[in-house]
Motif scaffolding. Structure first.
Motif, short mmCIF file in Angstrom:
data_model
loop_
_atom_site.label_atom_id
_atom_site.label_comp_id
_atom_site.label_asym_id
_atom_site.label_seq_id
_atom_site.Cartn_x
_atom_site.Cartn_y
_atom_site.Cartn_z
N SER A 197 111.95 18.09 28.74
CA SER A 197 112.64 16.84 28.38
C SER A 197 111.78 15.61 28.61
O SER A 197 112.08 14.53 28.10
CB SER A 197 113.91 16.69 29.23
OG SER A 197 114.71 17.85 29.18
N LEU A 198 110.72 15.75 29.42
CA LEU A 198 110.07 14.55 29.96
C LEU A 198 109.40 13.68 28.89
O LEU A 198 109.51 12.45 28.94
CB LEU A 198 109.05 14.93 31.04
CG LEU A 198 109.67 15.47 32.33
CD1 LEU A 198 108.58 15.77 33.36
CD2 LEU A 198 110.68 14.49 32.91
N THR A 199 108.69 14.30 27.95
CA THR A 199 108.00 13.45 26.97
C THR A 199 108.98 12.78 26.01
O THR A 199 108.73 11.68 25.54
CB THR A 199 106.92 14.21 26.18
OG1 THR A 199 107.44 15.46 25.75
CG2 THR A 199 105.68 14.43 27.02
N ALA A 200 110.11 13.45 25.73
CA ALA A 200 111.12 12.81 24.87
C ALA A 200 111.68 11.58 25.58
O ALA A 200 111.90 10.53 24.95
CB ALA A 200 112.23 13.79 24.53
N LEU A 201 111.89 11.70 26.89
CA LEU A 201 112.42 10.55 27.65
C LEU A 201 111.36 9.44 27.74
O LEU A 201 111.68 8.26 27.74
CB LEU A 201 112.87 11.00 29.03
CG LEU A 201 114.11 11.91 29.00
CD1 LEU A 201 114.30 12.64 30.33
CD2 LEU A 201 115.36 11.12 28.65
N ARG A 202 110.08 9.86 27.79
CA ARG A 202 109.01 8.87 27.79
C ARG A 202 108.95 8.15 26.44
O ARG A 202 108.70 6.97 26.35
CB ARG A 202 107.67 9.56 28.11
CG ARG A 202 106.50 8.63 28.38
CD ARG A 202 106.70 7.76 29.63
NE ARG A 202 107.13 8.50 30.79
CZ ARG A 202 106.39 8.72 31.88
NH1 ARG A 202 105.18 8.24 31.96
NH2 ARG A 202 106.88 9.40 32.91
N LEU A 203 109.24 8.92 25.39
CA LEU A 203 109.28 8.33 24.05
C LEU A 203 110.39 7.27 23.99
O LEU A 203 110.23 6.22 23.36
CB LEU A 203 109.50 9.42 23.00
CG LEU A 203 109.45 9.01 21.53
CD1 LEU A 203 108.07 8.46 21.16
CD2 LEU A 203 109.78 10.21 20.62
N ALA A 204 111.49 7.55 24.69
CA ALA A 204 112.59 6.58 24.74
C ALA A 204 112.11 5.27 25.36
O ALA A 204 112.48 4.18 24.91
CB ALA A 204 113.77 7.15 25.51
N GLU A 205 111.28 5.38 26.39
CA GLU A 205 110.72 4.16 27.00
C GLU A 205 109.89 3.39 25.99
O GLU A 205 109.90 2.16 25.94
CB GLU A 205 109.83 4.52 28.20
CG GLU A 205 110.59 5.02 29.41
CD GLU A 205 109.62 5.42 30.54
OE1 GLU A 205 108.48 4.91 30.56
OE2 GLU A 205 110.02 6.24 31.38
N ILE A 206 109.15 4.16 25.19
CA ILE A 206 108.32 3.51 24.16
C ILE A 206 109.22 2.79 23.15
O ILE A 206 108.92 1.68 22.72
CB ILE A 206 107.39 4.55 23.50
CG1 ILE A 206 106.33 4.98 24.51
CG2 ILE A 206 106.76 4.01 22.22
CD1 ILE A 206 105.40 6.08 24.05
#
Lengths: 491, 294
Positions: free
Chosen positions: A203-212
């Motif tokens: 899940s982590l990179t998708a959540l990081r994408l949300a930050e982007i």
């Protein structure tokens, strides 16, 4: 910054082969101890209390605690996407484009951080996340940004295409951020809004994408991210407020989704499993073909839906080819995904490792001969599988018919092109196929007769935002990428 | 259709199925009555069984590779020949359209003309589908990359209730033009014009098995269509909501391409039915990579 330690002992003795010194990626990546959901442009707590840990599959150490979204969370996410759809679908296309370009640029700027995070959470070698996954993610947003104001030219004969509405998108763990990009970029370019569910182990990179998305000031609710496992995915695709379902994953789950959507007007695209053939003719450039077979099956630990997992060798070259393949396989370096010299990283989860191991056992039980790579010790913790190939495989064997989704290759032979075609097509799947021959006319003949959506001729496992990807038969419905992929998000 | 002309008894046609280039009766030996608007007997047609459907799929499978491998130019001439033969039999087609009393002569002529023109349209699509629906993809690397539309294979067509001939032809023509072979269930309400299309086909150089036509009861045959693994796609018009759902559910096991809402677009709408969009349910896109240089 990267650090290569030249002082460590590079050789044990003059007699042994030179070993690579460890070259781990050292950039610090900040990971929160717990994550919520991304709904309405904000990170919010789940309405339920259930959480699960996401671990580094190379160490089995927990990286963070992730929320398991429940029905109320899905309701909120779909409502948020619905609310945002009104504005987003009416946003001037060139303005939508600028948001997507902005996202692409921000991904490029944060590429190293995203690559490390991807390798930590998913187990793939940093060399691949750095050189393949993340560059393709950025390209996917950049490519689709340019489509926003050109959609009237995307579908021949359709001069006024419209967005579909709210898209429910469920993605797998093998290319976590790349799959998110494959789903989100075309959906947004076409004016849709999204609720995305990443796989529970990644899940982590998708959540990081949300930050982007936040950084890029993407309007609230245009993309919503709900975390969780299969049940969360089911709630999302079955939600009545959803107009479109896009799923990448197993054929088994794909069929469940197709069934659940049968009585609705939801549009469905599915990118499912494969058991792709890779055919090597005697007139191929053999060393190049060996390299091609290596990348066809051992790229990303074989966690690739289009992996070339059935190798068909023309009988006359079988022995020599297998000898060279074994030599090459034994050079593969299995280990720390964050080490820049690693070729094969960690298996994504203990569950997947178990599944792969059961196939290895089946292969042996069914009488095939197993060859595995590497005398090197595997790390003590984490989930690991040595690159493997089986020879003397019967066409009816389980390992020749079922998708293993691991670094396991079944080697078989053929005598005539006709036999190669017939056996290659003898599968319920039809995602990809590889053809290796130096004869141009043979390339075209075989390629035209393969029942598969992507044909790699004298190459394998190549991807591009401009190139449509998707399967025939039970490998799915629709295409992703390129002009053809846009049809999945337009009415 | 028995009537006396000049003290001579007319020879009546036995309406049969069209399968593998031949005109068999239903293996079941069953038939259905076709009546005019007032319930008067007009003809018997075969009531096809599941076995007939399976036989038709088998005939189509045999013809698939040959039809697909013909050039677009050749397929185009064959579809044009179908239009030629339909034009010759225009008055006969008009009569069959009027059989059930659902349309006037004027309407029947209009539908016949429209049907023939649609065949002409798709005769012209055969050697253009790949150009219009395919392309070279500009990938960011040293590769030649192209996407080509290919026929799905064996396609089942379920004709709608209305537009007995135009609806059927509008789905059959793009399927054949793009290289598919077809098993079609003609309109249950008025099967005669659809069956007549078989006779047109038989005199048009259409290879045996490329088009197969069955008459019968929609409700009886529908459950056997999408469950047949020999098919790659099903397109249909005139289905109830429940039938659409059932068809899609039936197809899940093989992930068959199912489009049960073809009648969303009025069959008289040339803007849709002559456009490349009418071809899209019948194609699968194949993307080919090859290195450049080195």
């Amino acid at each position: 910054m990267s650090r290569i330690d030249h002082s460590s002992s590079q050789t044990d003795s003059m007699n042994s082969e030179w070993e690579y010194a460890p070259a781990p990626e050292t950039t610090e990546v900040n990971i929160e101890s717990r994550y919520g959901l991304f709904v309405g442009g904000r990170f919010i707590a789940s309405k339920g209390r259930r959480r699960f840990d996401t671990i580094n599959p190379a160490t089995e150490i927990s990286l963070s605690s992730i929320s398991e979204s429940n029905e109320k969370d899905i309701d909120a996410a779909v409502a948020s996407a619905r609310k945002a759809f009104r504005g987003w679908s009416r946003t001037k296309p060139i303005e939508r484009a600028k948001y997507l370009y902005r996202i692409a640029r921000r991904i490029q700027e944060r590429a190293r951080e995203l690559a490390i995070l991807e390798s930590m959470d998913g187990g793939k070698p940093i060399r691949e996340s750095r050189d393949v996954d993340i560059p393709l993610v950025a390209q996917h947003f950049f490519h689709h940004a340019g489509w926003c104001d050109k959609l009237q030219y995307a579908i021949p004969g359709h001069h006024d295409p419209r967005p579909l509405g709210v898209c429910a998108q469920v993605i797998p763990w093998n290319f976590p951020l790349l799959m998110a990009a494959w789903k989100i970029a075309p959906a947004l370019a076409c004016g849709n809004t999204v609720v995305l569910k990443p796989a529970e182990t990644t899940s982590l990179t998708a959540l990081r994408l949300a930050e982007i998305f936040q950084e890029c000031e993407l309007p609230e609710g245009v993309v919503n991210i709900v975390t969780g496992a299969g049940e969360t995915g089911r709630l999302l695709v079955e939600h009545r407020g959803v107009n479109k379902v896009a799923f990448t994953g197993s054929t088994e789950v794909g069929k469940m989704i197709a069934r659940s959507c049968a009585g609705t007007s939801k549009r469905v695209t599915l990118e499912l499993g494969g058991k792709s053939p890779n055919i090597v003719f005697a007139d191929a450039a053999i060393d190049q073909a060996v390299e091609g077979v290596v990348s066809a099956i051992w790229f990303n630990q074989g966690h690739v839906c289009c992996a070339g997992s059935r190798l068909f060798l023309e009988e006359s070259i079988h022995d020599e080819f297998v000898r060279r393949l074994e030599h090459r396989m034994r050079k593969l370096r299995v280990g720390d995904p964050l080490d820049k010299n690693t070729d094969v990283g960690a298996i994504n989860s203990g569950e997947q490792l178990e599944k792969i191991n059961s196939y290895l056992q089946h292969g042996v039980d069914e009488g095939a001969t197993m060859t595995q790579c590497c005398e090197r010790d595997l790390p003590e913790n984490g989930f690991w599988c040595r690159p493997t190939f089986f020879t003397e495989v019967q066409p009816s064997a389980k390992i020749a018919r079922e998708e293993i989704f691991g670094p396991v290759l079944s080697v078989m032979t053929f005598r005539t092109p006709e036999e190669a075609i017939q056996r290659a097509n003898d599968s319920p799947y039809g995602l990809s196929a590889g053809i290796w021959t130096d004869k141009g006319s043979k390339v075209f003949e075989i390629a035209s007769r393969m029942k598969a959506g992507v044909i790699w001729c004298n190459t394998f496992n190549k991807f591009d935002a401009a190139s449509p990807f998707g399967g025939y038969k039970e490998s799915g419905w629709g295409r992703e990428g390129g002009r053809h992929g846009l049809a999945a998000y337009l009415a | 259709m028995s009537n006396k002309e000049h003290n001579r008894l007319t020879v009546e046609k036995t309406w049969k199925l069209f399968m593998g280039g031949a005109f068999p009766r239903s293996e079941s030996g069953r038939s259905l009555e076709v009546t005019d608007g007032e319930g008067r007997f007009k003809a018997h047609v075969c009531r096809s069984s599941r076995k007939d459907f399976r036989n038709a799929v088998e005939a189509a499978e045999k013809a698939a590779a040959g039809w697909q491998s013909r050039s677009g130019y050749n397929r185009g001439q064959i579809l044009h020949r179908m239009a030629e033969m339909a034009e010759c039999r225009k008055s006969e087609i008009v009569d069959t359209l009027m059989t059930t009393g659902q349309c006037s002569r004027r309407e029947a002529i209009r539908e016949t003309d429209h049907t023939i023109d649609r065949l002409i349209c798709f005769a012209g699509w055969t050697d253009k589908v790949e150009q219009v629906l395919g392309c070279r993809n500009p990938v960011a690397g040293p590769y030649h990359n192209m996407s080509i539309p290919e026929p799905i294979g064996v396609v089942a067509v379920v004709a709608p209730k209305e537009s007995a001939l135009l609806g059927l032809t509008s789905m059959i023509a793009p399927a054949l033009a793009s290289g598919n072979v077809v098993v079609a269930l003609v309109s249950e309400e008025n099967p005669l014009p659809g069956l007549l299309l078989g006779e047109v086909c038989a005199t048009s150089d259409v290879p045996a098995g490329v088009l197969n036509l069955l008459s019968g009861e929609r409700a009886e045959l529908l459950p056997h269509i999408a469950t047949h693994r020999g098919l790659g796609a099903v397109v249909a018009g005139g289905l109830s909501r429940a039938q659409k759902t059932r068809l899609k559910e039936d197809g899940v096991d093989s992930l068959m391409r199912i489009n049960p809402t073809m009648d969303t677009h009025d069959f008289e709408d040339d803007a849709f039915w002559t456009s490349p969009r009418a071809l899209m349910p019948f194609i699968e896109v194949k993307t080919m990579w090859h290195p450049v240089g080195g």
